[in-house]
Motif scaffolding. Structure first.
Motif, PDB file in Angstrom:
ATOM      1  N   GLY A 102      80.926  10.841  10.991  1.00 35.64           N
ATOM      2  CA  GLY A 102      79.671  10.688  11.714  1.00 35.64           C
ATOM      3  C   GLY A 102      79.806   9.987  13.044  1.00 35.64           C
ATOM      4  O   GLY A 102      78.839   9.892  13.800  1.00 35.64           O
ATOM      5  N   ALA A 103      80.985   9.463  13.355  1.00 35.67           N
ATOM      6  CA  ALA A 103      81.172   8.776  14.637  1.00 35.67           C
ATOM      7  C   ALA A 103      81.384   9.807  15.733  1.00 35.67           C
ATOM      8  O   ALA A 103      81.762  10.938  15.481  1.00 35.67           O
ATOM      9  CB  ALA A 103      82.373   7.831  14.556  1.00 35.67           C
ATOM     10  N   GLY A 104      81.115   9.418  16.960  1.00 39.69           N
ATOM     11  CA  GLY A 104      81.241  10.351  18.063  1.00 39.69           C
ATOM     12  C   GLY A 104      81.884   9.722  19.271  1.00 39.69           C
ATOM     13  O   GLY A 104      82.821   8.919  19.158  1.00 39.69           O
ATOM     14  N   TRP A 105      81.373  10.074  20.458  1.00 40.34           N
ATOM     15  CA  TRP A 105      81.989   9.671  21.705  1.00 40.34           C
ATOM     16  C   TRP A 105      82.055   8.156  21.848  1.00 40.34           C
ATOM     17  O   TRP A 105      83.014   7.614  22.401  1.00 40.34           O
ATOM     18  CB  TRP A 105      81.222  10.263  22.886  1.00 40.34           C
ATOM     19  CG  TRP A 105      79.827   9.722  23.033  1.00 40.34           C
ATOM     20  CD1 TRP A 105      78.672  10.271  22.567  1.00 40.34           C
ATOM     21  CD2 TRP A 105      79.450   8.495  23.679  1.00 40.34           C
ATOM     22  NE1 TRP A 105      77.598   9.471  22.864  1.00 40.34           N
ATOM     23  CE2 TRP A 105      78.042   8.372  23.566  1.00 40.34           C
ATOM     24  CE3 TRP A 105      80.150   7.494  24.333  1.00 40.34           C
ATOM     25  CZ2 TRP A 105      77.326   7.291  24.072  1.00 40.34           C
ATOM     26  CZ3 TRP A 105      79.450   6.404  24.845  1.00 40.34           C
ATOM     27  CH2 TRP A 105      78.048   6.316  24.716  1.00 40.34           C
ATOM     28  N   ARG A 106      81.057   7.456  21.352  1.00 44.77           N
ATOM     29  CA  ARG A 106      80.990   6.012  21.571  1.00 44.77           C
ATOM     30  C   ARG A 106      82.156   5.289  20.896  1.00 44.77           C
ATOM     31  O   ARG A 106      82.808   4.437  21.510  1.00 44.77           O
ATOM     32  CB  ARG A 106      79.654   5.476  21.057  1.00 44.77           C
ATOM     33  CG  ARG A 106      79.471   3.984  21.331  1.00 44.77           C
ATOM     34  CD  ARG A 106      78.017   3.573  21.171  1.00 44.77           C
ATOM     35  NE  ARG A 106      77.868   2.165  21.465  1.00 44.77           N
ATOM     36  CZ  ARG A 106      76.825   1.626  22.080  1.00 44.77           C
ATOM     37  NH1 ARG A 106      75.820   2.402  22.456  1.00 44.77           N
ATOM     38  NH2 ARG A 106      76.759   0.329  22.305  1.00 44.77           N
ATOM     39  N   GLU A 107      82.424   5.613  19.665  1.00 49.02           N
ATOM     40  CA  GLU A 107      83.539   4.977  18.973  1.00 49.02           C
ATOM     41  C   GLU A 107      84.868   5.382  19.595  1.00 49.02           C
ATOM     42  O   GLU A 107      85.779   4.561  19.717  1.00 49.02           O
ATOM     43  CB  GLU A 107      83.513   5.344  17.489  1.00 49.02           C
ATOM     44  CG  GLU A 107      84.626   4.660  16.699  1.00 49.02           C
ATOM     45  CD  GLU A 107      84.491   4.851  15.204  1.00 49.02           C
ATOM     46  OE1 GLU A 107      85.535   4.889  14.522  1.00 49.02           O
ATOM     47  OE2 GLU A 107      83.349   4.956  14.719  1.00 49.02           O
ATOM     48  N   ALA A 108      84.980   6.641  19.996  1.00 47.37           N
ATOM     49  CA  ALA A 108      86.225   7.101  20.612  1.00 47.37           C
ATOM     50  C   ALA A 108      86.483   6.376  21.924  1.00 47.37           C
ATOM     51  O   ALA A 108      87.614   5.955  22.207  1.00 47.37           O
ATOM     52  CB  ALA A 108      86.164   8.611  20.840  1.00 47.37           C
ATOM     53  N   LEU A 109      85.452   6.208  22.753  1.00 54.17           N
ATOM     54  CA  LEU A 109      85.627   5.543  24.043  1.00 54.17           C
ATOM     55  C   LEU A 109      85.899   4.050  23.851  1.00 54.17           C
ATOM     56  O   LEU A 109      86.686   3.457  24.595  1.00 54.17           O
ATOM     57  CB  LEU A 109      84.390   5.758  24.911  1.00 54.17           C
ATOM     58  CG  LEU A 109      84.558   5.477  26.405  1.00 54.17           C
ATOM     59  CD1 LEU A 109      85.648   6.355  27.007  1.00 54.17           C
ATOM     60  CD2 LEU A 109      83.240   5.686  27.147  1.00 54.17           C
ATOM     61  N   ALA A 110      85.260   3.438  22.851  1.00 53.99           N
ATOM     62  CA  ALA A 110      85.519   2.027  22.569  1.00 53.99           C
ATOM     63  C   ALA A 110      86.961   1.822  22.116  1.00 53.99           C
ATOM     64  O   ALA A 110      87.621   0.848  22.519  1.00 53.99           O
ATOM     65  CB  ALA A 110      84.550   1.519  21.511  1.00 53.99           C
ATOM     66  N   ALA A 111      87.474   2.737  21.296  1.00 50.63           N
ATOM     67  CA  ALA A 111      88.871   2.638  20.852  1.00 50.63           C
ATOM     68  C   ALA A 111      89.819   2.809  22.030  1.00 50.63           C
ATOM     69  O   ALA A 111      90.845   2.123  22.129  1.00 50.63           O
ATOM     70  CB  ALA A 111      89.148   3.693  19.781  1.00 50.63           C
ATOM     71  N   TRP A 112      89.497   3.720  22.938  1.00 50.85           N
ATOM     72  CA  TRP A 112      90.308   3.950  24.145  1.00 50.85           C
ATOM     73  C   TRP A 112      90.347   2.689  25.006  1.00 50.85           C
ATOM     74  O   TRP A 112      91.412   2.287  25.496  1.00 50.85           O
ATOM     75  CB  TRP A 112      89.716   5.127  24.909  1.00 50.85           C
ATOM     76  CG  TRP A 112      90.388   5.482  26.179  1.00 50.85           C
ATOM     77  CD1 TRP A 112      91.529   6.211  26.346  1.00 50.85           C
ATOM     78  CD2 TRP A 112      89.936   5.153  27.516  1.00 50.85           C
ATOM     79  NE1 TRP A 112      91.812   6.359  27.687  1.00 50.85           N
ATOM     80  CE2 TRP A 112      90.857   5.716  28.424  1.00 50.85           C
ATOM     81  CE3 TRP A 112      88.837   4.448  28.006  1.00 50.85           C
ATOM     82  CZ2 TRP A 112      90.711   5.600  29.800  1.00 50.85           C
ATOM     83  CZ3 TRP A 112      88.696   4.315  29.378  1.00 50.85           C
ATOM     84  CH2 TRP A 112      89.628   4.885  30.266  1.00 50.85           C
ATOM     85  N   ALA A 113      89.186   2.057  25.185  1.00 50.82           N
ATOM     86  CA  ALA A 113      89.121   0.838  25.993  1.00 50.82           C
ATOM     87  C   ALA A 113      89.917  -0.293  25.340  1.00 50.82           C
ATOM     88  O   ALA A 113      90.641  -1.034  26.017  1.00 50.82           O
ATOM     89  CB  ALA A 113      87.662   0.421  26.180  1.00 50.82           C
ATOM     90  N   SER A 114      89.807  -0.433  24.041  1.00 49.38           N
ATOM     91  CA  SER A 114      90.536  -1.488  23.333  1.00 49.38           C
ATOM     92  C   SER A 114      92.045  -1.277  23.421  1.00 49.38           C
ATOM     93  O   SER A 114      92.808  -2.246  23.540  1.00 49.38           O
ATOM     94  CB  SER A 114      90.092  -1.538  21.872  1.00 49.38           C
ATOM     95  OG  SER A 114      88.728  -1.913  21.772  1.00 49.38           O
ATOM     96  N   ALA A 115      92.473  -0.021  23.369  1.00 53.13           N
ATOM     97  CA  ALA A 115      93.902   0.267  23.486  1.00 53.13           C
ATOM     98  C   ALA A 115      94.419  -0.119  24.872  1.00 53.13           C
ATOM     99  O   ALA A 115      95.516  -0.683  25.004  1.00 53.13           O
ATOM    100  CB  ALA A 115      94.160   1.745  23.210  1.00 53.13           C
ATOM    101  N   GLN A 116      93.645   0.166  25.921  1.00 50.08           N
ATOM    102  CA  GLN A 116      94.033  -0.252  27.269  1.00 50.08           C
ATOM    103  C   GLN A 116      94.143  -1.764  27.362  1.00 50.08           C
ATOM    104  O   GLN A 116      95.088  -2.311  27.945  1.00 50.08           O
ATOM    105  CB  GLN A 116      92.996   0.238  28.284  1.00 50.08           C
ATOM    106  CG  GLN A 116      93.139   1.666  28.715  1.00 50.08           C
ATOM    107  CD  GLN A 116      92.460   1.896  30.050  1.00 50.08           C
ATOM    108  OE1 GLN A 116      92.767   1.254  31.048  1.00 50.08           O
ATOM    109  NE2 GLN A 116      91.514   2.812  30.064  1.00 50.08           N
ATOM    110  N   ARG A 117      93.166  -2.445  26.788  1.00 52.86           N
ATOM    111  CA  ARG A 117      93.162  -3.916  26.831  1.00 52.86           C
ATOM    112  C   ARG A 117      94.395  -4.473  26.137  1.00 52.86           C
ATOM    113  O   ARG A 117      95.024  -5.429  26.627  1.00 52.86           O
ATOM    114  CB  ARG A 117      91.892  -4.432  26.172  1.00 52.86           C
ATOM    115  CG  ARG A 117      91.741  -5.952  26.166  1.00 52.86           C
ATOM    116  CD  ARG A 117      90.406  -6.315  25.564  1.00 52.86           C
ATOM    117  NE  ARG A 117      90.147  -7.735  25.618  1.00 52.86           N
ATOM    118  CZ  ARG A 117      90.062  -8.523  24.543  1.00 52.86           C
ATOM    119  NH1 ARG A 117      90.244  -8.011  23.323  1.00 52.86           N
ATOM    120  NH2 ARG A 117      89.796  -9.814  24.666  1.00 52.86           N
ATOM    121  N   ASP A 118      94.776  -3.899  25.007  1.00 54.48           N
ATOM    122  CA  ASP A 118      95.959  -4.368  24.295  1.00 54.48           C
ATOM    123  C   ASP A 118      97.213  -4.219  25.157  1.00 54.48           C
ATOM    124  O   ASP A 118      98.077  -5.109  25.172  1.00 54.48           O
ATOM    125  CB  ASP A 118      96.136  -3.580  22.998  1.00 54.48           C
ATOM    126  CG  ASP A 118      95.081  -3.926  21.952  1.00 54.48           C
ATOM    127  OD1 ASP A 118      94.412  -4.967  22.100  1.00 54.48           O
ATOM    128  OD2 ASP A 118      94.919  -3.137  20.990  1.00 54.48           O
TER     129      ASP A 118
END
Length: 267
Positions: A102-118
């Motif tokens: 049920g997750a969509g673009w929002r969770e995907a973009l948040a995961a992408w941002a967190s990966a960059q931060r790491d």
């Protein structure tokens, strides 16, 4: 940016030729065992140990056991070396975790941002490299592509997807730089973060005049200056508010599918 090269890459800057593997290797004269990869790895090690300011052609040459002039057979200038260091240290994006049902673009973009931060927190010296232009190296394009793919099914126009990716990426970089600077200041003072925060609160209570600073006075009276215990709170809070704005943009976009933040991700 380094000057354009006349070798295999045509009109590409020399740094991009090197990043894409389009430059011819030196035909003669280099020290046996010396390579562009080894030079870049040594420069990354220097930056990781002593900061970006410690990186110089002379220091890197010393690390690889070569003369400074021999490095110029592989790297035309320090700016070019910076590009290659960034490409090597930041690396390509890993696969994003599969979103929850049920997750969509929002969770995907948040995961992408967190990966960059790491990645940035693993190599804080990357934040000291000036941004010299839009993404053009293999890894930077791969990160850009993954950010755009995270927005598939959002209903945004292609240009708006790129604007959102840039907005979120800039937030990640800014937050990481701020946190890195604050952490460095704490280390320099030789006290714990809690002690620094408590000292700052005491200082404000001495300096703030309720008549001139009513908002700050209310903040101090509320006890909120202590802040949350979660060290990631500010990042999460800021990112969520950015994504709220993206969601509002999606809702007002004309044409295309209307997929809510918790809708199925078709990408």
């Amino acid at each position: 940016m380094a000057e354009k090269s006349s070798s295999g890459g045509g009109d590409l800057p020399a740094s991009l030729e090197a990043a894409w593997g389009l430059r011819d290797r030196p035909a003669k004269g280099p020290k046996p065992g010396l390579s562009l990869e080894r030079i870049v790895a040594a420069a990354v090690d220097v930056a990781s140990a002593d900061g970006l300011a410690a990186v110089s052609m002379g220091r890197v040459a010393q690390e690889v056991g070569a003369s400074t002039m021999s490095l110029y057979r592989y790297v035309s200038a320090k700016d070019e070396l910076y590009v290659l260091m960034q490409e090597a240290a930041f690396g390509p994006p890993g696969p994003l975790s599969a979103p929850e049902p049920g997750a969509g673009w929002r969770e995907a973009l948040a995961a992408w941002a967190s990966a960059q931060r790491d990645r940035l927190h693993a190599h804080l010296w990357l934040l000291r490299i000036p941004v010299g232009g839009p993404p053009a190296t293999p890894n930077s394009l791969a990160w850009w592509e993954q950010g755009i793919q995270a927005l598939e099914g959002s209903g945004l126009a292609e240009g708006d997807k790129t604007s959102v990716v840039l907005l979120v990426s800039n937030f990640v970089r800014s937050e990481a730089a701020l946190m890195a600077d604050l952490a460095a200041a704490v280390v320099a003072r030789g006290v714990s973060p809690d002690e620094v925060a408590a000292s700052y609160e005491r200082t404000l209570k001495r300096l703030v005049d309720p008549a001139r600073h009513p908002g700050i006075s209310r903040l101090l009276e509320s006890g909120a200056m202590g802040g949350p215990e979660d060290p990631d709170y500010e990042f999460t809070f800021g990112l969520e508010r950015l994504l709220d704005g993206v969601e509002a943009l999606i809702r007002k976009t004309d044409g295309g599918p209307r997929v809510p933040a918790d809708g199925a991700n078709s990408g």
